[in-house]
Enzyme design. Structure first.
Site, PDB file in Angstrom:
ATOM      1  N   THR A 116       7.318  44.725  46.215  1.00  0.00           N
ATOM      2  CA  THR A 116       6.794  45.464  47.361  1.00  0.00           C
ATOM      3  C   THR A 116       5.790  46.510  46.912  1.00  0.00           C
ATOM      4  O   THR A 116       5.899  47.062  45.807  1.00  0.00           O
ATOM      5  CB  THR A 116       7.938  46.177  48.112  1.00  0.00           C
ATOM      6  OG1 THR A 116       7.399  47.048  49.112  1.00  0.00           O
ATOM      7  CG2 THR A 116       8.776  47.028  47.160  1.00  0.00           C
ATOM      8  N   TYR A 140      14.689  52.098  48.249  1.00  0.00           N
ATOM      9  CA  TYR A 140      14.200  50.721  48.334  1.00  0.00           C
ATOM     10  C   TYR A 140      13.099  50.475  47.310  1.00  0.00           C
ATOM     11  O   TYR A 140      13.169  49.542  46.503  1.00  0.00           O
ATOM     12  CB  TYR A 140      13.691  50.426  49.745  1.00  0.00           C
ATOM     13  CG  TYR A 140      12.912  49.136  49.831  1.00  0.00           C
ATOM     14  CD1 TYR A 140      13.510  47.918  49.489  1.00  0.00           C
ATOM     15  CD2 TYR A 140      11.575  49.122  50.234  1.00  0.00           C
ATOM     16  CE1 TYR A 140      12.793  46.730  49.537  1.00  0.00           C
ATOM     17  CE2 TYR A 140      10.865  47.936  50.294  1.00  0.00           C
ATOM     18  CZ  TYR A 140      11.475  46.750  49.950  1.00  0.00           C
ATOM     19  OH  TYR A 140      10.760  45.582  49.998  1.00  0.00           O
ATOM     20  N   LYS A 144      13.262  48.130  43.682  1.00  0.00           N
ATOM     21  CA  LYS A 144      12.339  47.042  43.338  1.00  0.00           C
ATOM     22  C   LYS A 144      11.650  47.320  41.993  1.00  0.00           C
ATOM     23  O   LYS A 144      11.477  46.408  41.168  1.00  0.00           O
ATOM     24  CB  LYS A 144      11.293  46.879  44.437  1.00  0.00           C
ATOM     25  CG  LYS A 144      11.837  46.291  45.737  1.00  0.00           C
ATOM     26  CD  LYS A 144      12.082  44.799  45.604  1.00  0.00           C
ATOM     27  CE  LYS A 144      12.282  44.154  46.963  1.00  0.00           C
ATOM     28  NZ  LYS A 144      12.367  42.696  46.897  1.00  0.00           N
ATOM     29  N   ASN A 169       3.018  44.220  54.433  1.00  0.00           N
ATOM     30  CA  ASN A 169       3.576  43.718  55.679  1.00  0.00           C
ATOM     31  C   ASN A 169       3.326  42.230  55.861  1.00  0.00           C
ATOM     32  O   ASN A 169       2.198  41.801  56.107  1.00  0.00           O
ATOM     33  CB  ASN A 169       2.969  44.473  56.870  1.00  0.00           C
ATOM     34  CG  ASN A 169       3.245  45.962  56.800  1.00  0.00           C
ATOM     35  OD1 ASN A 169       4.392  46.386  56.840  1.00  0.00           O
ATOM     36  ND2 ASN A 169       2.200  46.755  56.651  1.00  0.00           N
ATOM     37  N   ASP A 285       3.700  59.683  56.087  1.00  0.00           N
ATOM     38  CA  ASP A 285       2.882  58.504  56.391  1.00  0.00           C
ATOM     39  C   ASP A 285       1.446  58.716  55.905  1.00  0.00           C
ATOM     40  O   ASP A 285       0.720  59.543  56.461  1.00  0.00           O
ATOM     41  CB  ASP A 285       2.853  58.244  57.901  1.00  0.00           C
ATOM     42  CG  ASP A 285       3.952  57.292  58.358  1.00  0.00           C
ATOM     43  OD1 ASP A 285       4.603  56.685  57.486  1.00  0.00           O
ATOM     44  OD2 ASP A 285       4.139  57.154  59.575  1.00  0.00           O
TER      45      ASP A 285
END
Length: 321
Positions: A116, A140, A144, A169, A285
């Site tokens: 990811t 998360y 990974k 995505n 973000d």
């Protein structure tokens, strides 16, 4: 020779299985906790079990002539990973270590890892390459990255060979209309917008309109799930042909799409108008996150084949059914 697809009853895994069928023998391993029984391809062998179950893995590697493992069997919700880090380190890291141990034990040498772009965290660049620093900001992404580091160490000590694929995505549905994107709970933008346009949600929330982007909303990378599937297959074939070995590749569209652009195209494809609520930014973000796929294009000739309208049209056909 067969390919073992761990997580083959999930979204990306099931689409990859569908692309593999007819070219290779396929074995699916899935415990169906986040996958769905209807996504198990009838033309593949299916083993229901956990990734970290040594007895199950011994049986799979003994009964089937496995040449490669495609690993999609991770928990992947960022928010959940913050609330339940033990779950993420247990499944994403510990169980994967058991899988890798059994691969080495049984002499299975080829590993394709679905990673990811969350390994990059909040990068200091809008355009992410494989040289961008890894600084994940949640369990998360860290889980990974830990697997990526384990792969490098194990490959140095054994004859394991791997390709790591990082992407943001996945979106869209298979052109057959038989399988598509479904999560419980649903957290991805495109299916959320389409569910709203189908009357299944009251409205859509857009977090922030004052970012330094062309329309003020966040820009993100979206790739059709079939393009992702083809990249995994190309990576495996590249390992077998020795074109690549022990590499990390980004999978990106090279431009990115804004939240507002996603909504507009969903409206155009569906012929419906969305009810949008504009709310404050979410903390953390970034304005723009887009991945460069130049490296995999040069090494294996991969480039995305589906544009945004095609991605959303395929998703709309599936969700409408």
């Amino acid at each position: 020779m067969a390919i073992l697809v761990c997580g083959g009853a999930g979204y990306i895994g099931s689409h990859t299985v569908k692309e593999l069928i007819g070219k290779y023998e396929v074995v699916i391993l899935d415990n169906l906790t986040t996958g769905f029984p209807y996504l198990v391809n009838e033309n593949a062998a299916f083993v229901e079990g956990d990734l970290g179950d040594e007895a199950v893995l011994d049986r799979v590697f003994t009964e089937y002539n496995i040449d490669a493992v495609f690993h999609f069997a991770a928990n992947s919700l960022v928010g959940e990973s913050v609330q339940e880090p033990i779950k993420y380190y247990s499944n994403n890291v510990s169980a994967t270590l058991v899988l890798l141990e059994k691969m080495v034990e049984h002499g299975v040498k080829n590993f394709i890892f679905s990673s990811t772009a969350a390994t990059y965290g909040i990068p200091d660049t809008d355009f992410i390459t494989e040289q961008t620093s890894n600084d994940p900001i949640n369990p998360y992404g860290r889980s990974k990255l830990m697997v990526e580091q384990m792969l490098a160490d194990i490959a140095r000590a054994t004859d394991l060979r791997y390709v790591i694929l990082r992407y943001f995505n996945a979106a869209g549905a298979h052109e057959s209309g038989e399988i598509g994107e479904s999560h419980n709970p649903e957290t991805h933008l495109i299916p959320i917008v389409l569910q709203h346009l189908l009357g299944q949600r009251e409205k859509i929330a857009v977090f922030g309109t004052d970012y330094d982007t062309p329309d003020g909303t966040c820009v993100r990378d979206y790739i059709h799930v079939t393009d992702l599937a083809s990249a995994h297959i190309l990576a495996y074939e590249g390992l077998v042909s020795r074109k690549v070995s022990n590499e990390v590749f980004n999978l990106g569209n090279g431009a990115g799409y804004s939240v507002s652009e996603i909504i507009r195209v969903c409206e155009r494809v569906s012929g419906k108008t969305a009810t949008v609520e504009y709310v404050e930014r979410r903390p953390g973000d970034p304005a723009t996150l887009v991945a460069s796929s130049d490296k995999i294009n040069k090494a294996l000739g991969w480039r995305p084949q589906f544009n945004l309208e095609e991605i959303i049209s395929s998703a709309w056909r599936w969700h409408s059914k």
